[in-house]
Design a protein around this motif. Structure first.
Motif, PDB file in Angstrom:
ATOM      1  N   LEU A 169      25.147  20.054  14.076  1.00 40.16           N
ATOM      2  CA  LEU A 169      26.197  20.328  15.057  1.00 40.16           C
ATOM      3  C   LEU A 169      26.211  19.299  16.181  1.00 40.16           C
ATOM      4  N   GLU A 170      27.417  18.894  16.577  1.00 38.05           N
ATOM      5  CA  GLU A 170      27.610  18.042  17.752  1.00 38.05           C
ATOM      6  C   GLU A 170      28.079  18.912  18.917  1.00 38.05           C
ATOM      7  N   GLU A 171      27.447  18.746  20.059  1.00 37.49           N
ATOM      8  CA  GLU A 171      27.841  19.518  21.239  1.00 37.49           C
ATOM      9  C   GLU A 171      28.832  18.710  22.063  1.00 37.49           C
ATOM     10  N   CYS A 172      29.945  19.350  22.422  1.00 34.82           N
ATOM     11  CA  CYS A 172      30.919  18.681  23.280  1.00 34.82           C
ATOM     12  C   CYS A 172      31.938  19.694  23.785  1.00 34.82           C
ATOM     13  N   SER A 173      32.625  19.312  24.846  1.00 37.91           N
ATOM     14  CA  SER A 173      33.583  20.217  25.476  1.00 37.91           C
ATOM     15  C   SER A 173      34.885  20.338  24.705  1.00 37.91           C
ATOM     16  N   SER A 174      35.119  19.459  23.735  1.00 38.69           N
ATOM     17  CA  SER A 174      36.387  19.530  23.005  1.00 38.69           C
ATOM     18  C   SER A 174      36.383  20.611  21.928  1.00 38.69           C
ATOM     19  N   THR A 175      35.227  21.172  21.596  1.00 38.57           N
ATOM     20  CA  THR A 175      35.159  22.225  20.586  1.00 38.57           C
ATOM     21  C   THR A 175      35.859  23.479  21.097  1.00 38.57           C
ATOM     22  N   LEU A 176      36.824  23.962  20.326  1.00 39.78           N
ATOM     23  CA  LEU A 176      37.565  25.139  20.759  1.00 39.78           C
ATOM     24  C   LEU A 176      36.925  26.424  20.256  1.00 39.78           C
TER      25      LEU A 176
END
Length: 348
Positions: free
Chosen positions: A255-262
Motif C-alpha cells: 500500500l502507498e499512503e497519500c492524501s489522494s486516496t478516496l
C-alpha cells in the motif's frame, strides 16, 4: 497553400512505462453476511463478499443485491491489456460497444495469449462475472455490461491513453484502470496534455453531461515507500483513487499512503496468511482448470471492486454526476474494518 500552416498544436509522442498494479473505506457489516447464497463454484472463495474478512466483515454489497441492484443497464469498461470476450463467465455480459483494441487498431479486445496479458480479464471478472452459473464466482455488478479497451498490450504513449480515456463516453458509464507510472519510489509522472484533455472532456460531456466516472488503483509501491500523491492519475481530481485492505483488516505491505486516496476495498495481503481475490482468468483454449483464479492481487484488484459498487449506485440513481459519486463514497465509507491501524483522525 501551406498545409503545415493550419496545424494548431503538435507534440512528439514518447513511449511511457505503465505497469499493471498487481502485487471504500470498507462498510461495516454484520458477522453473518448479507449476501445471497450463489451456486457459482468460487463464490465460497470470495471472502470479501460473503463475510469472510476479519470480524465477519465484507464489502456489504449483499444488501444492494437483496434490493434488486445488480448493475443492470450500467456499462463499465476495463482500460488494460484487453479482456477475453468469449470467457464463459463474461460472455453473457460482454458489450462490444464498450470495447476496442487500440494496440491492434481493430475492435477485438482479446489480449495476446503470451501468459502476461490476463490482467484486464481478471479485473473484468471482479466487476461483472455472471452469477448463477457453473463458472468461477460472481461479479459485484453481475448484470452490468462489461467491455475492455486493449491499450497496455503494446506501445503506450499520451495519445494511446487519451484515446482509451475518451472511448465512447456517451455509452460507457464507468472506466476502471489498474495501472500507472512506475511504483519505484522515485518516479513522479502523470497524464500528458492529451490525456488531461480526455479527463476534462469525460467529466464535462460523458454520460450525457453527468460526467464519466474514472476509477483508479492507487498503486503498489509500498515496499519502496512510494507515494500515490506523486502519481498524477491517482492524484487527479477527476479520478476516484482506490487503495487496499487485507482480509485481516490491515494495510497491505504494498500500500502507498497519500492524501489522494478516496477509499479502500479489500484485496490481497501477506502470502500464506491473507487470501487474495477470486475472479476469472484468461485462457483462450478455455481449459476448465485454467479459466478461474484465486490469486488476483494488489490495488489492481481493489479498483474493480469499487467500479462494481459504483455501478450498483448508478443503477439505483442514474442521475448521479461524477462529483455526486465522489461525495457518496466519502459520506458512506467507514473506518471500522481498518481500526486495527492507528492514526485515524477526522479532518475539516
Amino acid at each position: 497553400m501551406c498545409i503545415v500552416c493550419q496545424v494548431r498544436w503538435m507534440v512528439q509522442q514518447r513511449e511511457l512505462r505503465r505497469p499493471k498494479r498487481e502485487g471504500g473505506v470498507l462498510r461495516h457489516a454484520p458477522r453473518q453476511s448479507s449476501a445471497p447464497a450463489f451456486p457459482d463454484p468460487l463464490f465460497k472463495e470470495q471472502w470479501y463478499l460473503n463475510g469472510g474478512a476479519a470480524d465477519g466483515l465484507d464489502m456489504n454489497v449483499g444488501y444492494a443485491w437483496r434490493k434488486g441492484y445488480t448493475g443492470k443497464g450500467i456499462v463499465i469498461t476495463i482500460l488494460d491489456d484487453g479482456i477475453q470476450p468469449n470467457h464463459p463467465d463474461l460472455a453473457q455480459n460482454y458489450d462490444p460497444a464498450a470495447s476496442t483494441d487500440i494496440n491492434g487498431n481493430d475492435t477485438d479486445p482479446t489480449p495476446q495469449d503470451n501468459g502476461d496479458n490476463k490482467h484486464g480479464t481478471r479485473c473484468a471478472g471482479e466487476v461483472a462475472a455472471v452469477a448463477y452459473n457453473r463458472y468461477c464466482g460472481v461479479g459485484i455488478a453481475y448484470n452490468a455490461s462489461i467491455g475492455g479497451v486493449r491499450m497496455l498490450d503494446g506501445l503506450v504513449n499520451d495519445a494511446v491513453e487519451a484515446q482509451a480515456l475518451s472511448f465512447n463516453p456517451h455509452h460507457i458509464d464507468i472506466y476502471s484502470a489498474s495501472w500507472g507510472p512506475e511504483d519505484d519510489g522515485k518516479t513522479v509522472d502523470g497524464p500528458g496534455p492529451l490525456a488531461r484533455r480526455a479527463f476534462i472532456n469525460g467529466v464535462t460531456n460523458g454520460r450525457g453531461g453527468k460526467g464519466s466516472i474514472f476509477i483508479w488503483a492507487s498503486g503498489n509501491g509500498g515496499r519502496h515507500t512510494d507515494s500515490c500523491n506523486c502519481d498524477g492519475y491517482a492524484n487527479s481530481i477527476f479520478t476516484i483513487s482506490i487503495s487496499s485492505a487485507t482480509q485481516g483488516g490491515y494495510k497491505p505491505w504494498y500500500l502507498e499512503e497519500c492524501s489522494s486516496t478516496l477509499a479502500s476495498t479489500y484485496s490481497s495481503g501477506t502470502p500464506g496468511k491473507d487470501k487474495s481475490v477470486a475472479t476469472v482468468d484468461m485462457d483462450v483454449q478455455l481449459r476448465p482448470d485454467h479459466i478461474c483464479t484465486v490469486d488476483h492481487t494488489g490495488t489492481s484488484a481493489s479498483a474493480p471492486l469499487a467500479a462494481g459498487m459504483c455501478a450498483l449506485a448508478l443503477e439505483a440513481n442514474s442521475h448521479l454526476t461524477w462529483r455526486d459519486m465522489q461525495h457518496l463514497i466519502v459520506m458512506t465509507s467507514r473506518s471500522q474494518p481498518l481500526e486495527k491501524e492507528e492514526g485515524w483522525i477526522v479532518n475539516g
